[in-house]
Scaffold this motif. Structure first.
Motif, PDB file in Angstrom:
ATOM      1  N   ALA A   1      -7.094   0.216   9.936  1.00 56.24           N
ATOM      2  CA  ALA A   1      -8.007  -0.484  10.859  1.00 56.24           C
ATOM      3  C   ALA A   1      -8.261   0.336  12.125  1.00 56.24           C
ATOM      4  N   GLN A   2      -7.268   1.099  12.560  1.00 56.27           N
ATOM      5  CA  GLN A   2      -7.426   1.950  13.754  1.00 56.27           C
ATOM      6  C   GLN A   2      -8.554   2.961  13.580  1.00 56.27           C
ATOM      7  N   TYR A   3      -8.826   3.308  12.328  1.00 51.41           N
ATOM      8  CA  TYR A   3      -9.857   4.292  12.010  1.00 51.41           C
ATOM      9  C   TYR A   3     -11.110   3.639  11.430  1.00 51.41           C
ATOM     10  N   GLY A   4     -11.108   2.302  11.370  1.00 47.86           N
ATOM     11  CA  GLY A   4     -12.250   1.575  10.815  1.00 47.86           C
ATOM     12  C   GLY A   4     -12.435   1.813   9.335  1.00 47.86           C
ATOM     13  N   LEU A   5     -11.313   1.988   8.615  1.00 52.64           N
ATOM     14  CA  LEU A   5     -11.379   2.302   7.191  1.00 52.64           C
ATOM     15  C   LEU A   5     -10.803   1.175   6.339  1.00 52.64           C
ATOM     16  N   SER A   6     -11.444   0.928   5.232  1.00 53.72           N
ATOM     17  CA  SER A   6     -10.889   0.034   4.212  1.00 53.72           C
ATOM     18  C   SER A   6      -9.971   0.862   3.314  1.00 53.72           C
ATOM     19  N   TRP A   7      -9.251   0.184   2.439  1.00 51.53           N
ATOM     20  CA  TRP A   7      -8.379   0.863   1.481  1.00 51.53           C
ATOM     21  C   TRP A   7      -9.195   1.806   0.600  1.00 51.53           C
ATOM     22  N   THR A   8     -10.334   1.333   0.102  1.00 46.34           N
ATOM     23  CA  THR A   8     -11.149   2.153  -0.790  1.00 46.34           C
ATOM     24  C   THR A   8     -11.731   3.354  -0.052  1.00 46.34           C
ATOM     25  N   ALA A   9     -12.178   3.154   1.178  1.00 52.69           N
ATOM     26  CA  ALA A   9     -12.698   4.284   1.963  1.00 52.69           C
ATOM     27  C   ALA A   9     -11.596   5.318   2.188  1.00 52.69           C
ATOM     28  N   PHE A  10     -10.395   4.852   2.525  1.00 49.45           N
ATOM     29  CA  PHE A  10      -9.279   5.780   2.704  1.00 49.45           C
ATOM     30  C   PHE A  10      -8.985   6.514   1.398  1.00 49.45           C
ATOM     31  N   SER A  11      -8.994   5.783   0.291  1.00 53.93           N
ATOM     32  CA  SER A  11      -8.727   6.384  -1.011  1.00 53.93           C
ATOM     33  C   SER A  11      -9.718   7.508  -1.303  1.00 53.93           C
ATOM     34  N   MET A  12     -10.981   7.262  -0.985  1.00 56.25           N
ATOM     35  CA  MET A  12     -12.003   8.295  -1.178  1.00 56.25           C
ATOM     36  C   MET A  12     -11.738   9.505  -0.291  1.00 56.25           C
ATOM     37  N   LEU A  13     -11.479   9.252   0.990  1.00 52.56           N
ATOM     38  CA  LEU A  13     -11.211  10.363   1.914  1.00 52.56           C
ATOM     39  C   LEU A  13      -9.976  11.149   1.480  1.00 52.56           C
ATOM     40  N   TYR A  14      -8.957  10.438   1.022  1.00 50.75           N
ATOM     41  CA  TYR A  14      -7.731  11.089   0.567  1.00 50.75           C
ATOM     42  C   TYR A  14      -8.036  12.028  -0.607  1.00 50.75           C
ATOM     43  N   ASP A  15      -8.785  11.509  -1.598  1.00 55.47           N
ATOM     44  CA  ASP A  15      -9.143  12.343  -2.754  1.00 55.47           C
ATOM     45  C   ASP A  15      -9.946  13.565  -2.321  1.00 55.47           C
ATOM     46  N   LEU A  16     -10.869  13.370  -1.390  1.00 51.51           N
ATOM     47  CA  LEU A  16     -11.669  14.500  -0.899  1.00 51.51           C
ATOM     48  C   LEU A  16     -10.814  15.487  -0.126  1.00 51.51           C
ATOM     49  N   TRP A  17      -9.844  14.982   0.593  1.00 47.25           N
ATOM     50  CA  TRP A  17      -8.933  15.830   1.364  1.00 47.25           C
ATOM     51  C   TRP A  17      -8.085  16.682   0.431  1.00 47.25           C
TER      52      TRP A  17
ATOM     53  N   GLN B   1      -1.062  -5.641  -3.685  1.00 48.21           N
ATOM     54  CA  GLN B   1      -1.864  -6.384  -2.709  1.00 48.21           C
ATOM     55  C   GLN B   1      -1.225  -6.338  -1.317  1.00 48.21           C
ATOM     56  N   GLY B   2       0.079  -6.520  -1.267  1.00 45.79           N
ATOM     57  CA  GLY B   2       0.784  -6.483   0.010  1.00 45.79           C
ATOM     58  C   GLY B   2       0.702  -5.118   0.662  1.00 45.79           C
ATOM     59  N   LEU B   3       0.869  -4.072  -0.131  1.00 46.82           N
ATOM     60  CA  LEU B   3       0.771  -2.698   0.357  1.00 46.82           C
ATOM     61  C   LEU B   3      -0.608  -2.447   0.927  1.00 46.82           C
ATOM     62  N   ARG B   4      -1.617  -2.822   0.182  1.00 44.83           N
ATOM     63  CA  ARG B   4      -3.001  -2.612   0.625  1.00 44.83           C
ATOM     64  C   ARG B   4      -3.272  -3.347   1.943  1.00 44.83           C
ATOM     65  N   ASN B   5      -2.905  -4.610   1.995  1.00 41.80           N
ATOM     66  CA  ASN B   5      -3.143  -5.401   3.205  1.00 41.80           C
ATOM     67  C   ASN B   5      -2.395  -4.835   4.406  1.00 41.80           C
ATOM     68  N   LYS B   6      -1.131  -4.493   4.201  1.00 38.30           N
ATOM     69  CA  LYS B   6      -0.314  -3.963   5.300  1.00 38.30           C
ATOM     70  C   LYS B   6      -0.908  -2.661   5.844  1.00 38.30           C
ATOM     71  N   MET B   7      -1.255  -1.755   4.953  1.00 39.87           N
ATOM     72  CA  MET B   7      -1.783  -0.466   5.383  1.00 39.87           C
ATOM     73  C   MET B   7      -3.153  -0.627   6.052  1.00 39.87           C
ATOM     74  N   GLU B   8      -3.996  -1.512   5.517  1.00 46.39           N
ATOM     75  CA  GLU B   8      -5.303  -1.730   6.140  1.00 46.39           C
ATOM     76  C   GLU B   8      -5.151  -2.298   7.545  1.00 46.39           C
ATOM     77  N   GLN B   9      -4.284  -3.275   7.691  1.00 46.97           N
ATOM     78  CA  GLN B   9      -4.125  -3.941   8.983  1.00 46.97           C
ATOM     79  C   GLN B   9      -3.399  -3.077  10.008  1.00 46.97           C
ATOM     80  N   GLU B  10      -2.345  -2.394   9.586  1.00 46.38           N
ATOM     81  CA  GLU B  10      -1.497  -1.682  10.533  1.00 46.38           C
ATOM     82  C   GLU B  10      -1.908  -0.238  10.796  1.00 46.38           C
ATOM     83  N   ILE B  11      -2.624   0.384   9.872  1.00 45.33           N
ATOM     84  CA  ILE B  11      -2.935   1.807  10.032  1.00 45.33           C
ATOM     85  C   ILE B  11      -4.425   2.097   9.889  1.00 45.33           C
TER      86      ILE B  11
END
Length: 170
Positions: free
Chosen positions: A57-73, A45-55
């Protein structure tokens, strides 16, 4: 017997949990298992919150959206059912996030020509560029999160977590 902080003390949350649970008549209460699972959850939970807030958010992405993009990448084209399994969410959630990512022009859907019920997602060129810009920042965050651990501790923790993942088919 229990996980300790850097001073060798139980964390306050662990003390509260132990105090609460020792009053419950459970014959084989495994406080170590409780501590491990509770701390894995808190780190996740802490990892997810930290990454969403600090990194992210700059791209307007949630953790799940990033996870999807990462898998597609990584895998270039992925079936929506597999994305849902990988992210630990429903296909409906994947569908909703996909709509948002399509509006941002980061990914696109394509239907399997042999079975129109199957949908694949792929990154657009813009999505690839976002991941190439984003991932170095994300990785810096990963390194910072585990920086208190030695290289050997990181390897041991990774091995232990991998064993939990494999034993439970996560």
């Amino acid at each position: 017997m229990h996980l300790f902080n850097e001073k060798g003390e139980l964390l306050p949350e662990e003390i509260d949990t132990i105090n609460r649970l020792t009053n419950i008549p459970i014959d084989s209460l495994n406080l170590d298992a409780i501590s491990v699972v509770t701390n894995i959850y808190r780190v996740a939970q802490g990892l997810r919150n930290k990454m969403e807030q600090e990194i992210l958010a700059q791209y307007g992405l949630s953790w799940t959206a990033f996870s999807m993009l990462y898998d597609l990448w990584i895998w270039e084209s992925v079936e929506t059912k597999k994305l849902a399994e990988s992210a630990g969410v429903s296909k409906a959630t994947i569908s909703n996030i996909t709509k948002t990512l399509e509006k941002k022009e980061l990914c696109f859907r394509k239907t399997d020509i042999r079975d129109r019920r199957i949908t694949y997602l792929s990154l657009t060129n813009k999505g690839k560029q976002v991941m190439e810009d984003l991932y170095p920042q994300f990785h810096t965050g990963e390194v910072q999160i585990v920086s208190a651990l030695s290289a050997n501790e990181q390897k041991n923790l990774s091995r232990a977590l991998r064993k939990v993942i494999m034993d439970n088919n996560f």
